[in-house]
Design a protein around this motif. Structure first.
Motif, short mmCIF file in Angstrom:
data_model
loop_
_atom_site.label_atom_id
_atom_site.label_comp_id
_atom_site.label_asym_id
_atom_site.label_seq_id
_atom_site.Cartn_x
_atom_site.Cartn_y
_atom_site.Cartn_z
N ILE A 1 0.86 -1.19 0.00
CA ILE A 1 0.00 0.00 0.00
C ILE A 1 0.89 1.23 0.00
N THR A 2 0.52 2.17 -0.81
CA THR A 2 1.20 3.45 -0.83
C THR A 2 0.26 4.49 -0.22
N LEU A 3 0.71 5.10 0.87
CA LEU A 3 -0.12 6.07 1.59
C LEU A 3 0.32 7.48 1.20
N ASN A 4 -0.61 8.21 0.62
CA ASN A 4 -0.43 9.62 0.34
C ASN A 4 -1.71 10.32 0.78
N THR B 1 -1.53 13.79 7.94
CA THR B 1 -0.97 14.00 6.60
C THR B 1 0.20 13.04 6.43
N ILE B 2 0.16 12.21 5.39
CA ILE B 2 1.19 11.22 5.16
C ILE B 2 1.65 11.34 3.72
N VAL B 3 2.97 11.36 3.51
CA VAL B 3 3.53 11.41 2.15
C VAL B 3 4.42 10.19 1.99
N HIS C 1 6.76 5.11 -2.08
CA HIS C 1 6.81 3.73 -2.56
C HIS C 1 5.84 2.89 -1.73
N PRO C 2 5.42 1.78 -2.28
CA PRO C 2 4.49 0.92 -1.54
C PRO C 2 5.17 0.32 -0.31
N MET C 3 4.36 0.01 0.72
CA MET C 3 4.87 -0.54 1.99
C MET C 3 4.16 -1.84 2.31
#
Length: 669
Positions: free
Chosen positions: A18-21, A53-55, A58-60
């Protein structure tokens, strides 16, 4: 089929990575997303609110995503506390009070996971580390020390605890603080420590840093003349360097010092110290291979100031000084109270008749004498000879009755009857008291000085019978009660006493200074008595009975009339002498004052008793009475400065005011 499998793998990969933005996303939505991605169950406290707020670039994976999630909670002041199969999300203030995981070396926790760690310390005290580590722990964290077990308890994020563990591991190391013993050869250990301590105090902290690089510990051992140095290694090196410069021999090779004594006698101390100095010199010669000492040791005594003048090298002087300190101490005293009880009883009786028969005037009758020499007076022959010579006869004690006929032409006779009965009793009770120092002999004499004729000289002159320039030699001796005691206080409360007790008296039958008869009873012994105990030194109990009968044979045996031709004397002497002794050790001034006050008050009470009875046949005011102890201690000096001298010679603030004439001290004086 291939398309279906490819679609499943693609879905599985999407679910795990998952990529969190996110920008200003609700924290509740973030918690739900993380729960779906990681498969964990969360219980969210109602107080958990905010925007996140998360930037991410790359996927985790799920584990990495959960670590990022814990960091998000830490940034916003929240914590995730596992509790069974669920995880509680709470504010940090409440999280440390919940059952958070207990970390150890195997499971230390990771990242921003909140854990509790118990750290055992080996070298450093836990209480000393708390103020050092407290600024490194956040306000919501917990840091405490358990001193009995020397452990630290920390509740915080796992990453911060790992940082603290790294710091503690560097601090909790064996200290290089050791204690070194530096033995001095020339200087005095106590003097060097005093100099070093004074230097440190004058520097007000600067000297400590310069001398020891910390807080050095300096202690002096006077017995071995050594210095104990404690502290850091660099500090000990600097201290040792300074001590090495101070511990050098003097250029003169010796010192001359004056030591004032408090209790000991300087003349007696010189003998002891001279012997000690010779022993020290022999020991030093043996250590140095028999070399001669460069400086001689000289010890002199000054009687006026009771001081010792010692010239000796410093190391020798230290040995002598140690001996002086141990010998110059306050010596104990001993109060010795003695009770001497002497009771004697003398009984005597005498009855006798003596006869003289003279038939010489007629020339045809016999001459006879019944003469008994025993008795207190002269015999009938002595009395008759004195009468014939025109001299006064010697008459003894008692009743002497003479009868007879002296002018008859046929037979003259004379008879002397002597009757005597005596009864004498003596009761002597004496309580001499002595106070003396330990190992010092004391003597008290209570009695009279009696003259004894030891010789006589007569020189006839002028051709006559009357001598010219006659004289006698007389020796005077003390007769009374003499007590000599030398106490020795042993370890504890026992006292060894060397006692010489003598009780002398003059016999009642002595007349003048010629042929005096003295009664002597003496005791000379050594005893050991406990402090405050009474002991009997000796006793003499005698009962002597003497009877003497002189009579004329046959005539003295006639019943009833036989006493006319006999002489009987009898005497009975009974004596009872007991001596008791009571020693008391006086170790301080308080006991001395108490015993003195007791004796003083007793004597004053006896004076008041005599004054009250009026035995002196004088008015009560004329009888001398000792002042009270309080008044005696407050008496003014015997010598007072004249008023005119005090006014001219003394400053105004030192003038002496005379005592008022009606003061009690003037009356006592």
């Amino acid at each position: 089929m291939l398309l279906l499998i490819s679609s499943c793998f693609s879905t599985f990969a999407i679910a795990k990575s998952i990529t969190l933005n996110l920008k200003d996303a609700d924290i509740g939505a973030v918690i739900s997303t993380v729960s779906e991605a990681t498969g964990k169950n969360f219980i969210v406290d109602p107080r958990v609110k905010g925007k996140v707020t998360i930037v991410s670039s790359h996927p985790m994976e799920s584990d990495e995503l959960y670590s990022v999630f814990l960091s998000i909670l830490a940034v916003h002041g929240f914590s995730a506390v596992p509790s069974g199969s669920v995880i509680k999300i709470l504010p940090d203030a409440s999280a440390k009070q919940k059952a958070m995981p207990l970390a150890d070396d195997r499971f230390p926790g990771a990242g921003d996971q909140i854990v509790t760690r118990v750290i055992a310390l080996r070298n450093v005290s836990s209480s000393q580390l708390v103020p050092i580590l407290r600024p490194l722990v956040p306000q919501q964290g917990h840091l405490a020390a358990y001193v009995p077990a020397n452990i630290l308890i920390i509740s915080d994020r796992a990453a911060n605890i790992a940082r603290l563990m790294n710091i503690i591991s560097r601090i909790d190391t064996p200290s290089n603080d050791e204690i070194e013993i530096i033995r001095l050869e020339h200087a005095s250990a106590a003097e060097v420590v005093r100099i070093m301590t004074s230097l440190e105090q004058k520097g007000k902290g600067k000297s400590s840093a310069a001398l020891a690089g910390g807080a050095p510990i300096l202690l002096a051992d006077e017995r071995t003349n050594s210095i104990l140095v404690g502290g850091g290694k660099s500090g000990r090196l600097r201290i040792k360097a300074i001590i090495s410069h101070l511990d050098t021999p003097l250029e003169s090779g010796g010192n001359t010092r004056v030591v004032y004594l408090k209790y000991a006698k300087a003349e007696d101390m010189v003998k002891v110290l001279t012997g000690v100095s010779k022993s020290v010199e022999k020991q030093n010669k043996g250590k140095k291979g028999g070399g001669a000492s460069k400086t001689a040791i000289d010890i002199q005594a000054d009687k006026t100031s009771n001081a010792l003048v010692i010239t000796a090298p410093p190391d020798h002087f230290r040995s002598l000084s140690s001996v002086i300190k141990q010998l110059d101490v306050r010596r104990a005293q001993v109060l010795i109270e003695t009770v001497i009880a002497d009771v004697s009883e003398n009984l005597s009786a005498e009855l006798g008749v003596q006869w003289i028969f003279d038939g010489t005037p007629a020339g045809d009758r016999p001459v006879g004498v019944v003469n008994f020499g025993a008795g207190s007076g002269g015999s009938i022959a002595e009395i008759g000879a004195a009468v014939s010579a025109g001299l006064p006869p010697t008459i003894g004690n008692g009743v002497t009755l003479g009868i007879g006929r002296f002018n008859s032409g046929s037979l003259n006779f004379a008879a002397v009857l002597r009757v005597l009965k005596g009864d004498g009793t003596t009761n002597i009770l004496s309580t001499p008291t002595l106070v003396t120092l330990d190992n010092e002999e004391a003597e008290i004499v209570v009695g009279q000085t009696v003259p004894f004729v030891t010789g006589a000289f007569t020189s006839p002159g002028g051709g006559g019978a009357t001598p010219t320039n006659p004289f006698q030699t007389i020796n005077r001796e003390n007769v009374g009660i003499t007590l000599k005691v030398k106490p020795q206080i042993n370890e504890g409360n026992a006292v060894k006493l060397e006692i010489e007790q003598t009780v002398d008296s003059i016999s009642s039958s002595a007349v003048g200074a010629v042929d005096l008869i003295t009664n002597t009873r003496s005791i000379k012994t050594n005893v050991i008595v406990d402090d405050g105990q009474m002991i009997v030194l000796g006793g003499l109990i005698s009962d002597e009975v003497r009877e003497s009968v002189q009579k004329v044979p046959l005539l003295g045996d006639i019943p009833l009339l036989g006493w006319l031709f006999s002489h009987k004397t009898s005497s009975k002497v009974k004596q009872n002498l007991m001596v008791f002794l009571h020693p008391t050790i006086i170790r301080d001034a308080a006991l001395t004052s108490r015993l003195t006050n007791s004796k003083y008050s007793y004597q004053r009470a006896r004076q008041l008793e005599v004054q009250g009875k009026g035995l002196l046949m004088q008015s009560k005011d004329a009888s001398p009475v000792m002042p009270t102890m309080r008044e005696a201690l407050a008496l003014p000096p015997v010598f007072e400065m004249p008023e005119e001298l005090s006014e001219t010679a003394l400053p105004s603030d030192q003038k002496v005011s005379p005592a008022p004439p009606d003061s009690e001290s003037a009356a006592v004086e």
